[in-house]
Design an enzyme around this catalytic site. Structure first.
Site, short mmCIF file in Angstrom:
data_model
loop_
_atom_site.label_atom_id
_atom_site.label_comp_id
_atom_site.label_asym_id
_atom_site.label_seq_id
_atom_site.Cartn_x
_atom_site.Cartn_y
_atom_site.Cartn_z
N GLU A 125 3.94 -5.71 6.87
CA GLU A 125 3.29 -4.80 7.54
C GLU A 125 3.50 -4.67 9.03
O GLU A 125 3.54 -3.52 9.65
CB GLU A 125 1.53 -5.19 7.59
CG GLU A 125 0.93 -4.95 6.00
CD GLU A 125 1.19 -6.17 5.25
OE1 GLU A 125 2.06 -7.01 5.29
OE2 GLU A 125 0.42 -5.95 4.16
N ALA B 224 0.84 -1.47 0.01
CA ALA B 224 0.21 0.05 -0.02
C ALA B 224 0.97 1.33 -0.06
O ALA B 224 2.06 1.06 0.50
CB ALA B 224 -0.87 0.03 1.43
N GLU C 137 -0.39 -9.28 -1.20
CA GLU C 137 -2.03 -9.83 -1.17
C GLU C 137 -2.73 -9.69 -2.48
O GLU C 137 -3.62 -10.26 -2.67
CB GLU C 137 -2.57 -8.55 -0.06
CG GLU C 137 -2.20 -8.75 1.22
CD GLU C 137 -2.68 -8.04 2.33
OE1 GLU C 137 -2.31 -6.75 1.96
OE2 GLU C 137 -3.46 -8.44 3.12
N GLY D 109 0.43 -5.16 0.95
CA GLY D 109 -0.69 -5.22 -0.23
C GLY D 109 -0.46 -5.65 -1.43
O GLY D 109 -1.24 -6.22 -2.27
C1 3H9 Z 1 0.49 -2.60 3.36
O1 3H9 Z 1 0.69 -2.91 2.28
C2 3H9 Z 1 -0.89 -2.60 3.93
C3 3H9 Z 1 -1.71 -3.67 3.42
O2 3H9 Z 1 -1.34 -4.86 3.97
C4 3H9 Z 1 -3.28 -3.24 3.48
C5 3H9 Z 1 -3.86 -2.23 2.52
C6 3H9 Z 1 -5.18 -2.00 2.83
N1 3H9 Z 1 4.69 3.39 -0.09
O3 3H9 Z 1 13.32 1.87 0.53
P1 3H9 Z 1 13.55 2.51 -0.36
C7 3H9 Z 1 9.30 5.02 -0.97
S1 3H9 Z 1 1.60 -1.78 4.24
C8 3H9 Z 1 5.09 4.74 -0.06
O4 3H9 Z 1 14.69 3.37 -0.30
P2 3H9 Z 1 15.00 0.16 -1.50
C9 3H9 Z 1 10.56 5.40 0.01
O5 3H9 Z 1 10.01 6.23 1.00
C10 3H9 Z 1 3.16 -1.70 3.17
N2 3H9 Z 1 6.16 4.86 -0.33
O6 3H9 Z 1 14.01 1.42 -1.77
C11 3H9 Z 1 11.70 5.98 -0.91
O7 3H9 Z 1 11.13 7.46 -1.12
P3 3H9 Z 1 12.41 8.39 -1.43
C12 3H9 Z 1 3.70 -2.90 3.14
C13 3H9 Z 1 7.27 3.82 -0.47
O8 3H9 Z 1 15.18 -0.27 -3.04
C14 3H9 Z 1 11.44 5.05 -1.97
O9 3H9 Z 1 10.11 4.64 -2.01
N3 3H9 Z 1 5.02 -2.74 2.22
C15 3H9 Z 1 6.83 2.71 -0.18
O10 3H9 Z 1 15.81 0.01 -0.68
C16 3H9 Z 1 12.34 4.08 -2.35
O11 3H9 Z 1 12.46 3.19 -1.36
C17 3H9 Z 1 6.13 -2.37 2.81
O12 3H9 Z 1 6.38 -2.09 4.18
C18 3H9 Z 1 5.38 2.33 0.20
N4 3H9 Z 1 5.00 1.22 0.41
O13 3H9 Z 1 13.76 -0.62 -1.01
C19 3H9 Z 1 7.30 -2.28 2.00
N5 3H9 Z 1 7.80 1.81 -0.24
O14 3H9 Z 1 13.02 7.98 -2.47
C20 3H9 Z 1 8.10 -0.93 2.35
C21 3H9 Z 1 8.92 2.59 -0.50
O15 3H9 Z 1 11.40 9.76 -1.72
N6 3H9 Z 1 9.23 -0.68 1.33
N7 3H9 Z 1 8.50 3.78 -0.49
O16 3H9 Z 1 12.83 8.48 -0.22
C22 3H9 Z 1 10.24 -1.33 1.36
O17 3H9 Z 1 10.59 -2.24 2.24
C23 3H9 Z 1 11.54 -0.80 0.44
O18 3H9 Z 1 11.00 0.46 0.12
C24 3H9 Z 1 11.47 -1.72 -0.81
C25 3H9 Z 1 12.55 -0.80 -1.82
C26 3H9 Z 1 12.13 -3.18 -0.39
C27 3H9 Z 1 10.39 -2.03 -1.58
#
Ligand code: 3H9
Length: 699
Positions: free
Chosen positions: A122, A60, A102, A99
């Site tokens: 999450e 999400a 999911e 998400g």
């Molecule tokens: C969810 O999904 C809830 C659902 O179950 C239910 C819904 C109803 N959203 O980490 P990075 C941005 S909860 C918005 O440096 P990497 C991050 O801020 C979510 N922004 O890259 C950064 O911005 P900036 C569950 C996001 O390659 C840029 O992307 N998912 C999100 O080292 C690059 O990120 C997670 O918890 C996001 N979801 O790692 C996954 N994700 O460039 C969270 C990233 O402006 N994300 N950004 O600073 C991660 O673990 C890592 O970002 C990922 C990439 C592994 C994907």
């Protein structure tokens, strides 16, 4: 266009393009729903959902949490996907997270590149999977495996997901090509929609007692956190309720978590970590220097841990010691550390050998002539450090970065020992350096911009969270720690026992209490440092007399089996020691302090307010760039509970005026100058402003 729809022969291809990580923002959800609806009306035979760019959907859009949900919600999108009359195939590359995974689970088939990973992280944001994850995963892999996966939040490789049955096909090569071939294969085989919602949960002996036992386990493993408990509730509901009822239950628990203070704090830390390496004002055109080879001076615990951090990232390291014996001891320690990691199953024997092979040793400074970066990790003495830097100045090549791992000392003074202060920077690692994620990058007056850019990029490359700090005694973390540690000493002499103080702080969520930390680090360290100071520099004797008395009795902490506590020689279990109480009482008498009962609330507030007040000073002086940086320092370097967001976030949540009043009341009741509210805090409260307002004005 966030979501596009096209036909490739008999296939419908829905392609998501929302860089950088294809998060499921409102536009993406709407686009996917429209595309799925369109695909029902044409003559396509199967639908493939894939993503452009570096990854499948990473979840999400976290920045939308805390705001009203705009429809379609993700559960609505997922329901439409699962209901599709034509088979839907998710084509995963990069990471399918939260998400995103999911959504893939709502598809009827999942295929992935072998380099991909999937997960439901999450819980790390104080949330639970809110779009069917807690209901679908147990149907595929069983209750126990689902509990482990969702409460740990850890990613699993595509291969492992295939073995578990979370994914149906893994291939190498190109994602789109392979996914379309897989879809055609399914059409040829006459495979129709296959809905996880229709699968019964594998029968296991997981009754309510087993769920309670799992909850208890999580109370220890994820101390103080609410989301893991709610995840167990949802998985238990998956067993007891119908699929649709389970989804409703999951959704209501998700909304609760989303609105919780813990989730707000963890989301704050998520963004603060990603913000921290950014340095406003640093010319974007400045290219970082190439770092291909690193040297570490000093093969002690710290030097060895730093060397491992680089080797773990595949960067060759030369470890320098004064003599062969010290070098051998350092390398033996590294070998032991790798062996432990292998024995815990966290690394294969081959990986450990490869990493260790990247670390070579020398006793000759001339061997450092070609390295791109040297990190000095020797004894914390300005004289010794200046000598080391003088020597590095002679042997290192032009353009090499010369870094000090000092925890307190003036990096300007260290830089002045060289003819190239522009190349000198502080790189402050935290012990154990191969484990702790924090890296304070200390910018001295003359540090060149490209050196800062290099340090920030390198920090990320070795898996750390780099935070920029200015020069002052102790930088961000240790400067605040002094105030915190001081309160622990004062609370003790005024009436609290070590167990009460540590208990209060660990119940708050700190990884360890301040006195247990002292015992672990060794009380002699602070003692020796104080011996070098004048009485005036040492300050109020009440803030160190107990520690000094214990050291003089030979109680140096865990290593001597006794410090603030007594330690069992075999198990290292800690227990209260009446001898310590006698020392405290004696010192109180000598200092003329009448001991009293301190409430838990007073103890907690004094420690937190000491951190917060100093944090405001640090911000105002520009030692830290932003409040979030201070929070990241405390969460990743000092065991502050991430679910409380760090000291500055905690202060904001509690309300700056309430914090101000508490500090001012401590100021009035103690008459101590250090309790004077920090000017920045005073100003913000007077103007009814938040730290966010202050940051907005500053930028
Ligand atoms: C969810 O999904 C809830 C659902 O179950 C239910 C819904 C109803 N959203 O980490 P990075 C941005 S909860 C918005 O440096 P990497 C991050 O801020 C979510 N922004 O890259 C950064 O911005 P900036 C569950 C996001 O390659 C840029 O992307 N998912 C999100 O080292 C690059 O990120 C997670 O918890 C996001 N979801 O790692 C996954 N994700 O460039 C969270 C990233 O402006 N994300 N950004 O600073 C991660 O673990 C890592 O970002 C990922 C990439 C592994 C994907």
């Amino acid at each position: 266009m966030l979501v596009s729809y096209r036909r490739v022969d008999e296939l419908a291809v829905i392609s998501i393009n929302n860089p950088p990580v294809n998060a499921l923002s409102h536009g993406v959800r709407k686009g996917v729903l429209e595309a799925i609806t369109t695909a029902q009306t044409d003559d396509s035979k199967a639908i493939v959902i894939l993503c452009e760019g570096r990854t499948f959907i990473a979840g999400a859009d976290i920045s939308e949490f805390g705001k009203p949900i705009e429809e379609p919600s993700l559960p609505q999108v997922n329901a439409a996907i699962e209901d599709s009359a034509k088979p839907v195939i998710a084509a995963i590359h990069g990471t399918a997270l939260g998400g995103g995974f999911e959504l893939a689970l709502s598809c009827h088939y999942r295929c992935a590149l072998d380099s991909a990973a999937v997960g439901l992280p999450e819980v790390n944001l104080g949330l639970l999977p809110g779009a069917g994850g807690t209901q679908r995963v147990p149907r595929l892999i069983g209750v126990k495996a689902a509990l482990d996966m969702i409460t740990s939040g850890q990613k699993i490789s595509a291969q492992k997901a295939l073995e578990q049955g979370l994914i149906d096909r893994v291939f190498d090569g190109q994602v789109e090509e392979s996914a379309l071939a897989y879809a055609r294969e399914l059409i040829t085989a006459g495979a129709g929609p296959r809905r996880i919602s229709e699968i019964a949960i594998p029968q296991e002996s997981f009754d309510s007692e087993a769920f309670d036992a799992y909850r208890n386990l999580l109370r220890k493993r994820k101390r103080g956190q609410e989301a893991p408990q709610r995840i167990v509730d949802c998985i238990e509901a998956a067993m007891e309720k119908s699929f649709d009822e389970g989804l409703v239950y999951e959704r209501s628990r998700f909304v609760e978590c989303c609105q919780s203070e813990q989730s707000a704090a963890l989301r704050h830390i998520f963004f603060a970590e990603r913000q921290a390496p950014k340095v406003p004002g640093l010319d974007k055109a400045v290219a970082p220097r190439a770092i291909d080879r690193v040297a570490i001076i000093g093969a002690g615990t710290m030097g060895g841990g730093i060397a491992m951090s680089f080797a773990n990232a595949g960067i060759p390291v030369t470890l320098l010691e004064l003599n062969q014996k010290a070098l051998d001891a350092g390398q033996a320690l590294i070998a032991r550390n790798y062996a432990t990691t292998v024995s815990k199953g966290k690394l294969s024997q081959e990986q450990a050998v490869a990493r260790q092979g990247l670390i070579s040793g020398t006793t000759d400074y001339e061997d450092l002539a070609d390295v791109d970066l040297v990190i000095e990790a020797v004894f914390e003495s300005m004289d010794v450090k200046r000598q080391v830097f003088g020597r590095l100045d002679q042997v290192c090549k032009e353009g090499a970065i010369l870094a000090s791992n000092t925890s307190y000392l003036d990096v300007n003074e260290i830089a002045a020992a060289t003819s190239r202060p522009q190349d000198v920077v502080g790189l402050h690692f935290f012990s154990p350096a191969n484990v702790m994620r924090l890296l304070e990058v200390v910018r001295a007056d003359k540090t060149a911009e490209d050196v800062i850019a290099t340090a920030m990029a390198l920090g990320k490359r070795i898996g750390k969270v780099p935070v920029l700090a200015g020069v002052c005694y102790g930088f961000i973390g240790n400067r605040m720690l002094r105030q915190y540690a001081r309160e622990a000493q004062l609370c003790m002499i005024e009436g609290a026992e070590p167990g009460q103080i540590d208990g209060v702080l660990t119940r708050f969520g700190m990884a360890m209490g301040p006195l247990a930390v002292g015992d672990l680090a060794g009380l002699d360290i602070g003692y020796k440092a104080r011996q070098a100071l004048t009485d005036e520099q040492k300050g109020d004797p009440r803030s160190y007399c107990i520690a000094d008395a214990l050291v003089e009795m030979g109680r140096l902490g865990q290593k001597t089996g006794a410090g603030y506590y007594r330690y069992d020689p075999d198990t290292r279990a800690r227990s209260a020691d009446p001898e310590v109480l006698a020392v405290i009482e004696e010192q109180a008498k000598l200092q003329g302090v009448e001991r009293r009962v301190l409430s838990d609330e007073e103890i907690l507030d004094r420690h937190l307010m000491a951190l917060i007040n100093e944090g405001f000073r640090i911000l105002e002086e520009g030692i830290a760039q932003r409040p979030g940086d201070i929070d990241v320092v405390y969460v990743h370097g000092y065991g502050f509970p991430s679910y409380r967001g760090g000291p500055m976030f905690y202060a904001s949540q509690r309300g700056l005026s309430a914090v101000y009043e508490r500090i001012e009341s401590l100021h009035k009741s103690t008459g101590e100058a250090h309790w004077a509210p920090a000017p920045l805090l005073t100003e913000l409260v007077r103007n009814n402003q938040t730290l966010g307002d202050w940051m907005a004005k500053k930028n």
